[in-house]
Design an enzyme around this catalytic site. Structure first.
Site, PDB file in Angstrom:
ATOM      1  N   PRO A  36       0.721  -1.205   0.198  1.00  0.00           N
ATOM      2  CA  PRO A  36       0.098  -0.012   0.065  1.00  0.00           C
ATOM      3  C   PRO A  36       0.871   1.248  -0.060  1.00  0.00           C
ATOM      4  CG  PRO A  36      -0.017  -0.935   2.219  1.00  0.00           C
ATOM      5  CD  PRO A  36       0.721  -1.854   1.244  1.00  0.00           C
ATOM      6  N   ASP A  69       5.583   2.324   2.967  1.00  0.00           N
ATOM      7  CA  ASP A  69       4.848   1.367   3.056  1.00  0.00           C
ATOM      8  C   ASP A  69       3.913   1.552   4.200  1.00  0.00           C
ATOM      9  OD1 ASP A  69       3.447  -1.203   3.526  1.00  0.00           O
ATOM     10  OD2 ASP A  69       5.155  -2.471   3.069  1.00  0.00           O
ATOM     11  N   HIS A  70       2.472   1.794   3.968  1.00  0.00           N
ATOM     12  CA  HIS A  70       1.703   2.226   4.902  1.00  0.00           C
ATOM     13  C   HIS A  70       1.351   1.281   6.051  1.00  0.00           C
ATOM     14  CE1 HIS A  70      -0.784   5.347   6.774  1.00  0.00           C
ATOM     15  NE2 HIS A  70      -1.735   5.551   5.857  1.00  0.00           N
ATOM     16  N   ARG A  71       1.693  -0.235   5.766  1.00  0.00           N
ATOM     17  CA  ARG A  71       1.521  -1.007   6.544  1.00  0.00           C
ATOM     18  C   ARG A  71       2.588  -0.798   7.753  1.00  0.00           C
ATOM     19  NH1 ARG A  71       2.419  -6.144   3.060  1.00  0.00           N
ATOM     20  NH2 ARG A  71       4.088  -4.887   2.335  1.00  0.00           N
ATOM     21  N   ILE A 114       4.484   2.537   8.153  1.00  0.00           N
ATOM     22  CA  ILE A 114       4.680   3.636   8.348  1.00  0.00           C
ATOM     23  C   ILE A 114       3.758   4.644   8.224  1.00  0.00           C
ATOM     24  CG2 ILE A 114       6.123   5.972   7.564  1.00  0.00           C
ATOM     25  CD1 ILE A 114       8.253   3.888   6.484  1.00  0.00           C
TER      26      ILE A 114
END
Length: 576
Positions: free
Chosen positions: A374, A548-550, A552
């Site tokens: 993501p 990576d939104h998982r 950060i």
């Protein structure tokens, strides 16, 4: 009598400290030359290391999880000499020659008695001065198929030693030298520059002298000894039907590893019934979360190829295949429409041009990263007016040294400082765990005629600006010439993609998995900036940070970019 031989890791290209992921033999096993001993895995490929000689395994020197490189000792092998115990028994049972007869007749009688039924050629033909022909072939070099020969390092008539490099081959990502499996004189070359080769392709024919006769005479004794050993130990074979399995590794006291076959544990599938695929294809499938039990192989004997895995993933994403084999879960992929089939020629003249191998492979990796990670991109600007002046001064001072300092060298140094302050950006996601790395290897995107590659500067935190500029220039030159080795593109913890020399205001760089962030840099431009009392002309550099939104969140990304901008605006902060 027997002598102990150390079997070592041969020249496998520029792979250093690769991990042993599988030990394929056990102590006491009888092995043949070219039989696979261990499987090693780097960031880019898996490969099996073959035996350089035949014999019985006396002791193993490596275990699963060890790091090995060229010259590492794999095992000690009891290699039989020309005079074997079986030969001694035959000599004792043979009728003794009359001492009054000439020695030549005695030798002839002894050979006849030793053969038992058929008459051999005269004894001198089996002496150490005889020669035999041996064909040297391409060994198992991982899942590299149809790689190009870019250099032939020997000529007909040359004398070569075992492990001496014969040819250099190049794939889309790496160059590697193929060593000789034996010593001898080159009788004829089977390949030339430009040929496509793969595992088993003949390289050359050698005239092997010295031990050739002894080896050929030992072969029957080895075969009979091996068969007698098999007949005398049927129970042991029943107890260890699969020495390659994880169970045998546990019984021998080895540490349990994360097995390439772990995906099949849920199926309760015996290891001997695993799908037919190479180690590199298994690794590729693990990276995509594909269960190979559901992939149909298109290779010889239903062997699963990398293209079969890619096709399976495409079908799953399109919703046309069994999506249960993909880690994204049951129910298939995105249920998108099929790719349109268009006859472009009916609208006007066209030219069809195949993609380069680098673009095909990197395209598949980029597509995987974009779909599975993501992505979010944070855009900011940094005032580099003073830093640009410093860069120009350094280039004037070092004009004679030939080292040209670019803004990218400052960016690398600033990114290392930011990574130390925000360690989650210097990490990788491993299942439910975040692996925080204590080293700083910075990759930078290099544009080459064949496509995009990412060389890695190791331990960037321990190098100064001039050192970074010099190493970056060397790596970029090697990238343009296609001479980067796999080791020079592995192990990165953070990447920078700079388009400053071309243009643009901002963009969304795709994260280079397994990293969790990448910095995109566009062209700097003079802009009016309010200083509190008036507008001042300042040189502003656009920064585009994809993360990576998982791992950060948005606030952390904004802080990282803001802190990076502060460092670039006042480079003295690096020393704080």
């Amino acid at each position: 009598m027997s002598n102990v031989v150390e079997v070592k890791v041969p020249d496998i290209g520029d792979f250093e400290n690769v991990e042993v992921i599988e030990v394929l033999i056990s102590e006491g096993d009888t092995i043949e030359a070219e039989q696979s001993l261990i499987t090693v895995e780097s960031d880019k490929a898996s490969m099996e290391i073959p035996a350089s000689a035949s014999g019985k395994v006396k002791s193993l020197k490596v275990k699963v999880g060890d790091k090995v490189h060229e010259g590492s000792v794999i095992l000690e092998l009891e290699s039989a000499q020309a005079q074997k115990p079986a030969d001694k028994k035959e000599a004792e049972n043979a009728p003794k020659a009359d001492p009054d007869e000439p020695k030549a007749d005695s030798a002839s009688d002894s050979n006849t008695a030793g053969s038992g039924q058929q008459e051999r050629e005269p004894a001198p033909q089996a002496s150490s001065g005889t020669s035999r022909s041996a064909t040297v072939v391409i060994p198992d070099i991982g899942d590299f198929d149809e790689v190009e020969v870019i250099e032939v390092l020997v000529n007909e008539g040359d004398s070569v030693e075992a492990e001496q490099s014969l040819i250099t081959v190049e794939s889309d990502k790496a160059s590697m030298e193929i060593p000789s499996s034996e010593s001898g004189t080159v009788k004829s070359l089977k390949v030339k520059v430009g040929d496509k080769v793969s595992k088993g392709t003949e390289i050359l024919e050698l005239a092997v002298t010295g031990s050739g006769g002894a080896k050929s005479s030992e072969a029957p004794a080895k075969a009979s000894e091996a068969s007698s050993n098999e007949e005398s130990k049927p129970v042991e074979q029943d107890e260890k039907p699969e020495p390659r399995g994880e169970a045998s590794a546990e019984e021998s006291g080895q540490t349990r590893r994360v097995s390439p076959t772990q995906a099949f544990e849920e199926d309760k599938r015996p290891l001997r019934d695993l799908p037919h695929a190479s180690p590199s294809v298994r690794k590729f499938a693990r990276e995509l979360g594909v269960n190979l039990a559901q992939v149909k192989g298109s290779g010889p004997k239903s062997r699963i190829l990398a293209d079969d895995v890619r096709q399976f993933v495409k079908q799953a994403v399109a919703g046309t295949g069994a999506g249960t084999g993909v880690a994204s879960g049951a129910g298939g992929g995105l249920q998108v429409l099929a790719w349109p089939k268009v006859d472009f020629a009916k609208f006007g003249p066209v030219e069809s041009k195949p993609l380069s191998r680098i673009k095909k492979l990197s395209g598949a990796n980029l597509h995987r990263n974009w779909v599975m990670i993501p992505h979010v991109t944070n855009n900011d600007e940094a005032d580099i007016t003073d830093l640009e002046s410093l860069r120009k001064e350094l280039n004037k001072e070092n004009e004679k040294s030939g080292v040209k300092v670019t803004m990218l060298a400052f960016l690398i140094k600033a990114c290392v400082a930011a990574l130390k302050k925000f360690p989650e950006f210097n990490a990788s996601l491993d299942g439910d765990n975040l692996v925080l790395k204590q080293y700083y290897h910075i990759g930078f995107a290099a544009d080459t005629p064949n496509g995009l590659v990412v060389p890695v500067i190791r331990d960037a935190d321990q190098k100064g600006i001039l050192d970074l500029a010099r190493e970056m220039s060397d790596l970029a030159a090697q990238a343009r010439d296609g001479k980067l080795s796999p080791a020079q593109m592995q192990g990165g913890t953070f990447s920078i993609s700079s388009l400053g020399g071309i243009g643009g205001t901002d963009f969304t760089p795709i994260i280079n998995a397994p990293e969790v962030a990448i910095l995109g840099v566009s062209r700097s431009s003079m802009q009016p900036v309010w200083d509190g009392s008036a507008f001042q002309p300042r040189l502003m550099l656009p920064l585009s940070l994809s993360y990576d939104h998982r791992v950060i969140d948005g606030a952390a990304a904004a802080r990282f970019n803001a802190y990076l901008g502060q460092l670039l605006s006042d480079f003295r902060r690096i020393a704080l």
